[in-house]
Design an enzyme around this catalytic site. Sequence first.
Site, PDB file in Angstrom:
ATOM      1  N   GLU A  98      -8.671 -13.286  -4.928  1.00 33.69           N
ATOM      2  CA  GLU A  98      -9.278 -12.962  -6.233  1.00 33.69           C
ATOM      3  C   GLU A  98      -8.553 -13.712  -7.328  1.00 33.69           C
ATOM      4  OE1 GLU A  98      -9.554  -8.820  -7.420  1.00 33.69           O
ATOM      5  OE2 GLU A  98     -10.185  -8.232  -5.413  1.00 33.69           O
TER       6      GLU A  98
ATOM      7  N   GLU B 109      -5.203  -4.558  -2.442  1.00 33.17           N
ATOM      8  CA  GLU B 109      -4.277  -4.152  -3.495  1.00 33.17           C
ATOM      9  C   GLU B 109      -3.764  -2.724  -3.356  1.00 33.17           C
ATOM     10  OE1 GLU B 109      -6.107  -4.908  -7.287  1.00 33.17           O
ATOM     11  OE2 GLU B 109      -6.177  -7.053  -6.967  1.00 33.17           O
TER      12      GLU B 109
HETATM   13  C1  FCB Z   1      -8.614  -6.317  -9.137  1.00 29.10           C
HETATM   14  C2  FCB Z   1      -9.561  -5.575  -8.246  1.00 29.10           C
HETATM   15  C3  FCB Z   1     -11.003  -5.938  -8.432  1.00 29.10           C
HETATM   16  C4  FCB Z   1     -11.350  -6.197  -9.891  1.00 29.10           C
HETATM   17  C5  FCB Z   1     -10.353  -7.116 -10.532  1.00 29.10           C
HETATM   18  C6  FCB Z   1     -10.644  -7.437 -11.969  1.00 29.10           C
HETATM   19  O1  FCB Z   1      -7.452  -5.572  -9.319  1.00 29.10           O
HETATM   20  O2  FCB Z   1      -9.245  -5.806  -6.906  1.00 29.10           O
HETATM   21  O3  FCB Z   1     -11.779  -4.940  -7.858  1.00 29.10           O
HETATM   22  O4  FCB Z   1     -11.507  -5.023 -10.541  1.00 29.10           O
HETATM   23  O5  FCB Z   1      -9.065  -6.576 -10.423  1.00 29.10           O
END
Ligand code: FCB
Length: 442
Positions: free
Chosen positions: A352, A170
Site C-alpha cells: 500500500e 497492519e
Molecule cells: C491503511 C489501511 C488501509 C487504508 C489506508 C489509507 O492503514 O490498511 O485500509 O485505510 O491506510
Amino acid sequence: MNKISLPKNSQMLKKDFTYGVATASFQIEGGANKRLLCIWDTFCAKENTIVDGSNGEIACDHYNRWQDDVELIDSLGVDAYRLSISWPRVITESGKLNQAGVDFYIGILNELKKRNIKAFVTLYHWDLPQHLEDNGGWLNRDTAYKFQQYADLISKAFGGLVYSYATLNEPFCSAYLGYEIGVHAPGIKGRENGKKAAHHLLLAHGLAMSVLTKNSPNSHNGIVLNFTPAYPVDSKSDNIIAASFADDYFNQWYIKPIFDSKYPEIMQQLPQDCHPDIQTGDMEIISHPIDFLGINFYTRAVYKASDDDYFEELAPSGKLTDIGWEVYPQAFSQLLVSLNERYDLPPVYITENGAAIDDEIVENEVNDQDRVDYYQQHLLSVNQAIESGVDIRGYFAWSLMDNFEWAEGYLKRFGIVYVDYESQKRTIKSSGHAYKTLISNR
Ligand code: FCB
C-alpha cells in the site's frame, strides 16, 4: 505534468516488476446483509466514532458490482489485484464455511485468473466477526486459533486460485488503534490491552502461516505490516532516544518477533501489566518463515522527549495530504534500506502507498495533480531503495477506488478511481491514467 516517470534503467520498468491496486473488504463491499456482523458494523453504530456518521452497509457496492470492478481493474492494465476476504462472510458462527460467501470470492478469483491478473489475498483486514469480539476478540488467545481454522478452511476452498496470501494487514492498527487508543473498532482503550492484542494477532499470523504453507505451498505467503518511520525533532540525545523508543513501540514491535523471534528490548521498560502473555513456543510459531513481506507506507512521524511519557509526537508540518499526513517520500527509501539492514528480509512487496486528496470531479474528470506528484515521488523513492540493494518485487497503489476510510468515513478519498457514492459511478482520475501509462509503457 500528469505523468509518472522512472529512470530508463529502473528495475521497476521491467515486465516482471508487479504493479497492482489494493482494496479491503469492509471498505468497498457493502452487501452487509449477506454476512455476519463484524466489529466495524458495531463500531460504526456507536455515536461519535466515524466522522461523517457513516458505515459499511453499502460502501462502493462492490458486492453487487464486482464484475464491472474487475473490468475496471483490468482496464488499468495492472498485473495484480490485492483484495481482502471478509471473515464474517465466509465462516459461519459455528466455524463452518459459508458457501455463498466463498462463492462470491471464487467468482472474483476466477475472473482475475481469466484476465491474467494475479490475486494477492489478505485474510484479515480488520473485519473481525462480532461474535468473536463478544468473546474477547484479540484480547482472547483463542481468537488466534479461530483465525488459523478460518485460514485452513478458506485456503482449501480457494485451491490454486491465489497467487499470494497475506495473513494480516497492519496488526499495529488492529492492536494499537483498536485496543489501545480505541479510535478504531472495537474501540477499546488502555495501554495494557494494546500489546496483549498485538501478541495474539502475531500468534494468529504464525499459526495461519503453518496451514498456508501446507495447503497452499505454491503461493507466496506472508504478512503486510505498516511503518511510520520515527524521526527525532533534532539531534539532542534525549530526542533521539524518544524517537527510537517510538520506533520500537509502533514499528519494530510487529516485525522483530517475525524475523528475530523476540520483542524489542523496550518491553522491559513497560509496566508489567502491559507485557504480552507469551506462552512457551509462541515466539517460534510467530517467527515461521515467510515467503514475502508486504510493506505499507504513507508518512513519517516526528518525536521529542516527554516529561511524563516515553515520547511525544509532534503535529505534522510541511506539505500535508487531505488526511493531515506529511508528504515525506525520502522516509520511504530510508525505511526500506534500514529494514533490509536490520533483518534478513524475504522479497518485499509495497502492498500500500497513496494519498488522500480533496478531489473534485468536473465534467467527468478528476485532475488530482497532487496525487500524481505523490506517486511520482514515492515510486522514485522505492526505486532508490532497489538501487541500494533491497529486493522489492512489486508495488500496489492504495487504493483502486475511493472507499470507506475507517474512522474518517467517506470524507477522505484515496482512490485512483473516483466514486460518486450517490450513483456508484466510477471515474478514473488523472492519477489512474498516469499509473496506467507508466505500467503499459514498460
Ligand atoms: C491503511 C489501511 C488501509 C487504508 C489506508 C489509507 O492503514 O490498511 O485500509 O485505510 O491506510
